[in-house]
Design a protein around this motif. Structure first.
Motif, PDB file in Angstrom:
ATOM      1  N   LEU A 182       0.831  -1.211   0.000  1.00 17.06           N
ATOM      2  CA  LEU A 182       0.000   0.000   0.000  1.00 17.06           C
ATOM      3  C   LEU A 182       0.865   1.260   0.000  1.00 17.06           C
ATOM      4  O   LEU A 182       0.528   2.245  -0.683  1.00 17.06           O
ATOM      5  CB  LEU A 182      -0.959  -0.005   1.189  1.00 17.06           C
ATOM      6  CG  LEU A 182      -2.027  -1.105   1.166  1.00 17.06           C
ATOM      7  CD1 LEU A 182      -2.874  -1.062   2.433  1.00 17.06           C
ATOM      8  CD2 LEU A 182      -2.891  -1.026  -0.083  1.00 17.06           C
ATOM      9  N   THR A 183       1.973   1.230   0.698  1.00 16.04           N
ATOM     10  CA  THR A 183       2.894   2.379   0.694  1.00 16.04           C
ATOM     11  C   THR A 183       3.491   2.579  -0.688  1.00 16.04           C
ATOM     12  O   THR A 183       3.582   3.713  -1.172  1.00 16.04           O
ATOM     13  CB  THR A 183       4.005   2.190   1.754  1.00 16.04           C
ATOM     14  OG1 THR A 183       3.396   2.136   3.040  1.00 16.04           O
ATOM     15  CG2 THR A 183       5.018   3.321   1.704  1.00 16.04           C
ATOM     16  N   ASP A 184       3.887   1.483  -1.350  1.00 12.77           N
ATOM     17  CA  ASP A 184       4.417   1.590  -2.713  1.00 12.77           C
ATOM     18  C   ASP A 184       3.377   2.205  -3.648  1.00 12.77           C
ATOM     19  O   ASP A 184       3.701   3.060  -4.481  1.00 12.77           O
ATOM     20  CB  ASP A 184       4.839   0.222  -3.246  1.00 12.77           C
ATOM     21  CG  ASP A 184       6.106  -0.309  -2.594  1.00 12.77           C
ATOM     22  OD1 ASP A 184       6.744   0.424  -1.816  1.00 12.77           O
ATOM     23  OD2 ASP A 184       6.444  -1.482  -2.862  1.00 12.77           O
ATOM     24  N   ALA A 185       2.111   1.776  -3.501  1.00 15.86           N
ATOM     25  CA  ALA A 185       1.046   2.331  -4.340  1.00 15.86           C
ATOM     26  C   ALA A 185       0.852   3.812  -4.044  1.00 15.86           C
ATOM     27  O   ALA A 185       0.718   4.632  -4.967  1.00 15.86           O
ATOM     28  CB  ALA A 185      -0.257   1.561  -4.119  1.00 15.86           C
ATOM     29  N   GLN A 186       0.855   4.189  -2.761  1.00 19.47           N
ATOM     30  CA  GLN A 186       0.700   5.598  -2.380  1.00 19.47           C
ATOM     31  C   GLN A 186       1.845   6.441  -2.928  1.00 19.47           C
ATOM     32  O   GLN A 186       1.628   7.555  -3.421  1.00 19.47           O
ATOM     33  CB  GLN A 186       0.639   5.741  -0.857  1.00 19.47           C
ATOM     34  CG  GLN A 186      -0.649   5.280  -0.260  1.00 19.47           C
ATOM     35  CD  GLN A 186      -0.609   5.247   1.267  1.00 19.47           C
ATOM     36  OE1 GLN A 186       0.436   5.057   1.882  1.00 19.47           O
ATOM     37  NE2 GLN A 186      -1.770   5.433   1.871  1.00 19.47           N
ATOM     38  N   GLU A 187       3.068   5.920  -2.851  1.00 16.47           N
ATOM     39  CA  GLU A 187       4.225   6.670  -3.358  1.00 16.47           C
ATOM     40  C   GLU A 187       4.141   6.847  -4.870  1.00 16.47           C
ATOM     41  O   GLU A 187       4.457   7.909  -5.394  1.00 16.47           O
ATOM     42  CB  GLU A 187       5.524   5.986  -2.941  1.00 16.47           C
ATOM     43  CG  GLU A 187       5.794   6.111  -1.455  1.00 16.47           C
ATOM     44  CD  GLU A 187       7.005   5.313  -0.977  1.00 16.47           C
ATOM     45  OE1 GLU A 187       7.630   4.590  -1.794  1.00 16.47           O
ATOM     46  OE2 GLU A 187       7.312   5.405   0.223  1.00 16.47           O
ATOM     47  N   TRP A 188       3.689   5.807  -5.575  1.00 15.32           N
ATOM     48  CA  TRP A 188       3.532   5.925  -7.023  1.00 15.32           C
ATOM     49  C   TRP A 188       2.452   6.952  -7.351  1.00 15.32           C
ATOM     50  O   TRP A 188       2.646   7.816  -8.208  1.00 15.32           O
ATOM     51  CB  TRP A 188       3.200   4.567  -7.643  1.00 15.32           C
ATOM     52  CG  TRP A 188       2.947   4.649  -9.104  1.00 15.32           C
ATOM     53  CD1 TRP A 188       3.881   4.801 -10.095  1.00 15.32           C
ATOM     54  CD2 TRP A 188       1.679   4.637  -9.754  1.00 15.32           C
ATOM     55  NE1 TRP A 188       3.253   4.864 -11.318  1.00 15.32           N
ATOM     56  CE2 TRP A 188       1.914   4.770 -11.140  1.00 15.32           C
ATOM     57  CE3 TRP A 188       0.374   4.519  -9.294  1.00 15.32           C
ATOM     58  CZ2 TRP A 188       0.876   4.785 -12.071  1.00 15.32           C
ATOM     59  CZ3 TRP A 188      -0.661   4.535 -10.222  1.00 15.32           C
ATOM     60  CH2 TRP A 188      -0.400   4.668 -11.598  1.00 15.32           C
TER      61      TRP A 188
END
Length: 182
Positions: A110-116
């Motif tokens: 979820l953090t990777d998705a938010q950062e993207w």
């Protein structure tokens, strides 16, 4: 930078519709491929997608993190990410069964998705359009196993984050796109 989200069921025509949107918008398209050839069927699916795309489009394949594709995006008018659901699936499939439903891994994805999504919003190329394809998991039943339920939970969260940020959202049903936001 604008974000268009295209969602729908498996084999609903969402990728084809997203490709049509990209082609109508510009000849300068970067295709961000998230599919990995886990088996012969997936290899054939990837090949069908390759054959359908114009040869003039750029292509970058991403594995772990979506933001790995960002450096390749500059200079393109349209970036087509196909697809978020396969990206989530790949991330979860790389986890051992003992770690399924791990809070730490869920947070990481979820953090990777938010950062993207934050990088897309910050966009270094004014006027660039990002089209993200994803499968809708909210219309089906509850999966029969832990991995399936984890996938639906994580992808549901990723889809909701992307839809909130998107300027436009389409749902594709039986090859027919419906604009549901924007």
């Amino acid at each position: 930078m604008s974000l268009i989200l295209v969602t729908g069921g498996v084999r609903s025509g969402k990728s084809r519709f997203a490709e049509e949107l990209a082609q109508q918008a510009s000849e300068s398209v970067l295709y961000v491929a998230t599919g990995e050839a886990w088996d012969g069927e997936m290899s054939a699916r990837i090949e069908r997608h390759r054959a359908r795309r114009p040869a003039s489009w750029g292509c970058v394949e991403v594995g772990g993190r979506l933001d790995e594709s960002l450096p390749a995006c500059s200079g393109y008018d349209v970036v087509l990410v196909d697809c978020l659901s396969t990206w989530v699936s790949n991330r979860l499939m790389s986890v051992s069964e003992e770690e399924w439903r791990s809070e730490a891994i869920t947070r990481e994805v979820l953090t990777d998705a938010q950062e993207w999504l934050a990088a897309v919003a910050a966009g270094s190329s004014p006027g660039q359009t990002v089209i993200a394809v994803t499968s809708e998991v909210g219309l089906g039943g509850v999966a029969m196993n832990r991995l399936g339920r984890w996938f639906a939970d994580v992808l549901g969260d990723v889809n909701q984050m992307a839809a909130r940020q998107a300027d436009t959202v389409y749902a594709v049903l039986a090859g027919i796109p419906w604009r549901i936001k924007g």
